[in-house]
Design a protein around this motif. Structure first.
Motif, short mmCIF file in Angstrom:
data_model
loop_
_atom_site.label_atom_id
_atom_site.label_comp_id
_atom_site.label_asym_id
_atom_site.label_seq_id
_atom_site.Cartn_x
_atom_site.Cartn_y
_atom_site.Cartn_z
N SER A 187 0.82 -1.22 0.00
CA SER A 187 0.00 0.00 0.00
C SER A 187 0.85 1.27 0.00
N SER A 188 2.07 1.16 0.51
CA SER A 188 2.97 2.32 0.52
C SER A 188 3.94 2.31 -0.66
N TRP A 189 3.83 1.29 -1.50
CA TRP A 189 4.67 1.21 -2.70
C TRP A 189 3.91 1.87 -3.85
N LYS A 190 4.18 3.12 -4.10
CA LYS A 190 3.41 3.93 -5.05
C LYS A 190 3.41 3.34 -6.45
N GLU A 191 4.57 2.92 -6.93
CA GLU A 191 4.68 2.39 -8.29
C GLU A 191 3.83 1.13 -8.49
N TRP A 192 3.86 0.25 -7.49
CA TRP A 192 3.04 -0.96 -7.59
C TRP A 192 1.56 -0.62 -7.53
N GLN A 235 0.06 2.11 -8.55
CA GLN A 235 -0.33 2.67 -9.84
C GLN A 235 -0.43 1.58 -10.91
N PHE A 236 0.53 0.67 -10.88
CA PHE A 236 0.53 -0.45 -11.84
C PHE A 236 -0.73 -1.30 -11.67
N GLN A 237 -1.07 -1.62 -10.44
CA GLN A 237 -2.26 -2.44 -10.18
C GLN A 237 -3.54 -1.74 -10.63
N ASN A 238 -3.67 -0.48 -10.29
CA ASN A 238 -4.86 0.28 -10.70
C ASN A 238 -5.00 0.33 -12.22
N GLU A 239 -3.88 0.54 -12.90
CA GLU A 239 -3.90 0.63 -14.36
C GLU A 239 -4.32 -0.70 -14.99
N LEU A 240 -3.82 -1.80 -14.43
CA LEU A 240 -4.10 -3.10 -15.02
C LEU A 240 -5.52 -3.57 -14.70
N GLU A 241 -6.04 -3.19 -13.56
CA GLU A 241 -7.38 -3.64 -13.16
C GLU A 241 -8.49 -2.87 -13.87
N GLN A 242 -8.19 -1.71 -14.42
CA GLN A 242 -9.19 -0.92 -15.14
C GLN A 242 -9.37 -1.49 -16.55
N LYS A 243 -10.48 -2.12 -16.77
CA LYS A 243 -10.73 -2.81 -18.03
C LYS A 243 -11.32 -1.87 -19.09
N PRO A 244 -10.72 -1.79 -20.29
CA PRO A 244 -11.29 -0.97 -21.37
C PRO A 244 -12.67 -1.50 -21.79
N LYS A 245 -13.52 -0.60 -22.26
CA LYS A 245 -14.88 -1.00 -22.61
C LYS A 245 -15.34 -0.53 -23.98
N THR A 246 -14.56 0.30 -24.63
CA THR A 246 -15.06 0.95 -25.86
C THR A 246 -14.64 0.26 -27.15
N SER A 247 -13.35 -0.02 -27.30
CA SER A 247 -12.87 -0.52 -28.58
C SER A 247 -11.58 -1.31 -28.42
N SER A 273 12.13 -0.25 -7.97
CA SER A 273 11.56 0.46 -6.81
C SER A 273 11.00 -0.49 -5.76
N ILE A 274 11.43 -1.75 -5.79
CA ILE A 274 10.93 -2.73 -4.82
C ILE A 274 11.29 -2.30 -3.40
N PRO A 275 10.34 -2.34 -2.47
CA PRO A 275 10.65 -1.98 -1.07
C PRO A 275 11.79 -2.84 -0.52
N GLU A 276 12.54 -2.26 0.37
CA GLU A 276 13.76 -2.92 0.88
C GLU A 276 13.49 -4.29 1.47
N ARG A 277 12.37 -4.44 2.15
CA ARG A 277 12.07 -5.72 2.80
C ARG A 277 11.97 -6.87 1.80
N PHE A 278 11.49 -6.58 0.60
CA PHE A 278 11.31 -7.63 -0.41
C PHE A 278 12.31 -7.52 -1.56
N ASN A 279 13.28 -6.68 -1.40
CA ASN A 279 14.23 -6.45 -2.49
C ASN A 279 15.34 -7.50 -2.46
N ASN A 280 14.98 -8.72 -2.89
CA ASN A 280 15.97 -9.78 -2.99
C ASN A 280 15.97 -10.35 -4.42
N PRO A 281 16.94 -11.17 -4.79
CA PRO A 281 17.03 -11.66 -6.18
C PRO A 281 15.78 -12.40 -6.65
N GLN A 282 15.13 -13.15 -5.75
CA GLN A 282 13.97 -13.93 -6.14
C GLN A 282 12.80 -13.03 -6.55
#
Length: 228
Positions: A61-66, A68-80, A101-110
């Protein structure tokens, strides 16, 4: 002459009408194909972000980039179909830099690896959505793959949280106490062995000392006896 001009004009109009009809038929056929593609893609266009534990949700929730990415992907186009093409292009561009921009807690290679794979699949989807004849089966398969990669990202984050909890769950304090007890026992044993070694050395040293010679009384000299 007038007859010839009239004949040519009629022929030109006839040909123009035929071209117009052919263009209309081509346009209508193209529109039908696009409508079919739009209907199919619209039916399958669904991206799901799974529910996870509060710890991960709090970080996301505090990861702004994620967010925005989630909101963009969840908005389904309806016109064409064009709206879907613009949507996937925007989402693909956002995903390219997510791993930076991965938060430090989860910023690992995996986690980074899963983010990069997710971005790769979105880029592929964007590519196929912009070809002239959109391969519907391939697009639908990529939509499923993107959803799988989203789940993989969440699973990697959950593994991070689980690994953080493992030491306390199996009794980290007891393990430390046991290690300390072992260290103390080893130190005590070392001291005892050291004392035994010193004692043996002392006894051995005493045995090696040469015995003292007994001093006998000195005999008086003849001159001393005469004087007496």
């Amino acid at each position: 002459m007038r007859y010839l001009i009239s004949l040519l004009s009629s022929l030109f109009l006839f040909l123009s009408c035929n071209d117009s009809k052919e263009n209309n038929l081509t346009h209508e056929k193209t529109k039908q194909i696009q409508d079919s593609v739009f209907t199919t893609i619209s039916k399958n266009w669904s991206f799901v972000f799974p529910k996870t534990n509060p710890e991960i949700e709090n970080v996301l929730s505090s990861w702004k980039e994620w967010h925005q990415f989630q909101n963009e992907l969840e908005q389904k186009p309806k016109t064409s179909l064009l709206a879907f093409q613009m949507k996937i292009e925007n989402v693909s561009n956002r995903s390219d830099s997510l791993y930076l921009s991965i938060p430090e807690r989860f910023n690992n290679p995996q986690v980074r690896s899963r983010m990069i794979t997710l971005s790769t699949q979105l880029n592929s989807l964007n590519t196929y959505m912009h070809v002239q004849d959109i391969p519907q089966k391939k697009v639908n398969q990529l939509i499923k793959t993107v959803n799988e990669e989203i789940n993989s990202v969440y699973r990697q984050m959950e593994e991070v949280v689980i690994k953080e909890r493992i030491p306390m769950e199996i009794g980290e304090e007891n393990m430390i106490r046991a290690l300390d007890t072992t260290r103390l026992a080893n130190a005590k044993s070392f001291e005892e062995n050291l004392l035994k070694t010193d004692s043996v050395d002392n006894n051995t040293g005493n045995k090696l000392l040469p015995p003292r010679k007994r001093q006998l009384p000195k005999k008086p000299l003849p001159s001393q006896l005469k004087s007496e």
